[in-house]
Design a protein around this motif. Structure first.
Motif, mmCIF file in Angstrom:
data_model
loop_
_atom_site.group_PDB
_atom_site.id
_atom_site.type_symbol
_atom_site.label_atom_id
_atom_site.label_comp_id
_atom_site.label_asym_id
_atom_site.label_seq_id
_atom_site.Cartn_x
_atom_site.Cartn_y
_atom_site.Cartn_z
ATOM 1 N N THR A 295 0.830 -1.198 0.000
ATOM 2 C CA THR A 295 0.000 0.000 0.000
ATOM 3 C C THR A 295 0.871 1.257 0.000
ATOM 4 O O THR A 295 2.065 1.213 0.328
ATOM 5 N N LEU A 296 0.269 2.374 -0.360
ATOM 6 C CA LEU A 296 1.000 3.643 -0.376
ATOM 7 C C LEU A 296 1.540 3.988 1.002
ATOM 8 O O LEU A 296 2.691 4.429 1.143
ATOM 9 N N SER A 297 0.740 3.768 2.026
ATOM 10 C CA SER A 297 1.196 4.090 3.387
ATOM 11 C C SER A 297 2.370 3.214 3.804
ATOM 12 O O SER A 297 3.302 3.683 4.470
ATOM 13 N N GLU A 298 2.353 1.935 3.422
ATOM 14 C CA GLU A 298 3.472 1.039 3.736
ATOM 15 C C GLU A 298 4.745 1.488 3.024
ATOM 16 O O GLU A 298 5.837 1.483 3.615
ATOM 17 N N LYS A 299 4.617 1.873 1.769
ATOM 18 C CA LYS A 299 5.788 2.331 1.010
ATOM 19 C C LYS A 299 6.360 3.606 1.603
ATOM 20 O O LYS A 299 7.589 3.742 1.754
ATOM 21 N N GLU A 300 5.513 4.539 1.953
ATOM 22 C CA GLU A 300 5.997 5.793 2.536
ATOM 23 C C GLU A 300 6.638 5.571 3.896
ATOM 24 O O GLU A 300 7.641 6.203 4.232
ATOM 25 N N ARG A 301 6.059 4.676 4.670
ATOM 26 C CA ARG A 301 6.635 4.372 5.983
ATOM 27 C C ARG A 301 8.027 3.766 5.840
ATOM 28 O O ARG A 301 8.941 4.109 6.598
ATOM 29 N N MET A 302 8.211 2.887 4.854
ATOM 30 C CA MET A 302 9.519 2.277 4.662
ATOM 31 C C MET A 302 10.538 3.305 4.168
ATOM 32 O O MET A 302 11.696 3.302 4.599
ATOM 33 N N MET A 303 10.103 4.207 3.285
ATOM 34 C CA MET A 303 11.023 5.251 2.818
ATOM 35 C C MET A 303 11.444 6.157 3.958
ATOM 36 O O MET A 303 12.616 6.554 4.062
ATOM 37 N N ARG A 304 10.513 6.506 4.832
ATOM 38 C CA ARG A 304 10.850 7.365 5.978
ATOM 39 C C ARG A 304 11.847 6.687 6.909
ATOM 40 O O ARG A 304 12.752 7.334 7.451
ATOM 41 N N SER A 305 11.699 5.391 7.098
ATOM 42 C CA SER A 305 12.621 4.676 7.992
ATOM 43 C C SER A 305 14.038 4.673 7.429
ATOM 44 O O SER A 305 15.005 4.780 8.189
#
Length: 382
Positions: free
Chosen positions: A151-161
């Motif tokens: 999902t978009l939220s999962e991808k963004e969360r991984m990029m932020r980490s």
């Protein structure tokens, strides 16, 4: 008179035979009672159970998990093993939880397999069946535990980490490659064919299994590709990556605008960024520094994985199919341990199992142009 004496001897013999029969009956009854008593003693004798008979420290050393987390694994795997229980093992009645415990202790590679089998009261042959079965069940669950963000939220969360490590944007994974040794046995079909044709079975040969994994910033394995050397014509890192499913997914724009990081043995591309081999300015130096810090979780992930499961650093035995299931199962178990923050393996140990195995490859101008634009956009102003 003579006939009377013969008849008396006959009666005496009959009496003797009857006495023998009675004695035999008594002996048989005693034997059955004794066997029953022995069987009752055997049934009452508690089978060795490490969860109950080992303290927490000893358990972690041998089984690579805390007792609490091992109970979680047993609950996850138990039902699937009960559904398809080994026919040949029903006679031995190895409890389900001990099967799972023995397999994971074997995967840990902290001792000779014979000692692992003896500790759980099974033969080495039965031990091999158990480990294959547990690996098969675990690997069947891989899609639930080994996956890239969807999902978009999962991808963004991984990029932020990843960006929090060294302010490098757009990174959605770090890619690392290694090998595992395999004593390759002929499959059952090949062995049967050799027997029917009258030819001698081939000896087991040693092969290298090439692994490519994508790690997230929390040291979990997000993608895994497993191939034999025979599948690679040139045995180069770019070739392994070019054949992988993860590359195909990037080419299909599943992760649009996001990148992977790799080491300098890989070819730089629009989806996979490597270090600048000879930095010529401050921006490229800053990029290389950020790349090194952001790529580091992949190396740490690999080291923790190999440290928890010692058989990865020694040698697998069996067919390529069984080895692939075992490696996948160990990746899944690793992710569980990271999710649960299991402390049984020292994650901060300096011991490293990461040894790049390929020679550096040439980088095309087009690929370098993509990286150059990325450096210009994100590192020229620092």
């Amino acid at each position: 008179m003579k006939d009377i004496n013969v008849f008396k001897r006959f009666l005496s013999d009959v009496k003797y035979v009857n006495e023998l029969r009675q004695l035999q009956h008594i002996n048989d009854s005693c034997s059955r009672q004794n066997r029953g008593t022995i069987n009752k003693v055997k049934r009452r004798r508690a089978r060795f159970h490490p969860m109950e008979q080992m303290n927490e420290i000893e358990f972690r050393k041998k089984y690579r998990y805390t007792k609490e987390n091992m109970r979680r694994i047993i609950e996850i795997v138990r039902d699937d093993i009960e559904v398809d229980y080994y026919q040949s093992m029903k006679r031995n009645q190895v409890p389900i939880d001990l099967q799972i415990l023995s397999a994971i202790r074997f995967f840990g590679g902290t001792e000779h397999p014979q000692l692992t089998a003896m500790a759980h009261g099974v033969s080495l042959h039965t031990m091999a069946k158990i480990t294959r079965r547990v690996a098969s069940v675990l690997s069947s669950k891989a899609s639930r535990y080994i996956r890239m963000p969807a999902t978009l939220s999962e991808k963004e969360r991984m990029m932020r980490s990843f960006q929090s490590l060294s302010n490098m944007p757009q990174v959605i994974g770090a890619l690392v490659q290694t090998t595992v040794r395999l004593q390759l046995e002929a499959s059952r079909g090949q062995a049967n064919k050799s027997c029917h044709s009258g030819t001698q079975s081939p000896m087991a040969t040693e092969e290298l299994v090439h692994l490519q994994l994508v790690s997230d910033a929390e040291h979990k394995i997000r993608d895994l590709d497993i191939r034999l050397s025979d599948e690679l014509d040139l045995n180069t890192a770019p070739e392994l990556f070019s054949l992988s499913r993860i590359k195909e997914r990037f080419e299909q724009n599943e992760f649009r605008g996001r990148i992977l990081l790799g080491n300098d043995s890989l070819s730089c591309s629009s989806s996979l960024f490597t270090p600048v081999q000879y930095p010529r300015n401050k921006s490229e130096e800053l990029y290389n520094q950020a790349h090194a810090v952001t790529f580091a979780p992949a190396v740490k992930c690999l080291n923790i994985w190999f440290r928890r499961f010692g058989i990865l650093g020694s040698e697998l035995l069996g067919t390529f199919g069984s080895a692939k299931q075992t490696i996948t199962a160990l990746a899944l178990l690793h992710n569980m341990a990271m999710d649960w923050n299991d402390p049984s393996v020292d994650a901060e140990s300096n011991a490293s199992f990461y040894k790049p195995i390929f020679l550096p490859s040439a980088h095309g101008l087009e690929e370098q142009r993509n990286r150059k634009e990325f450096i210009k956009s994100h590192f020229s102003g620092n």
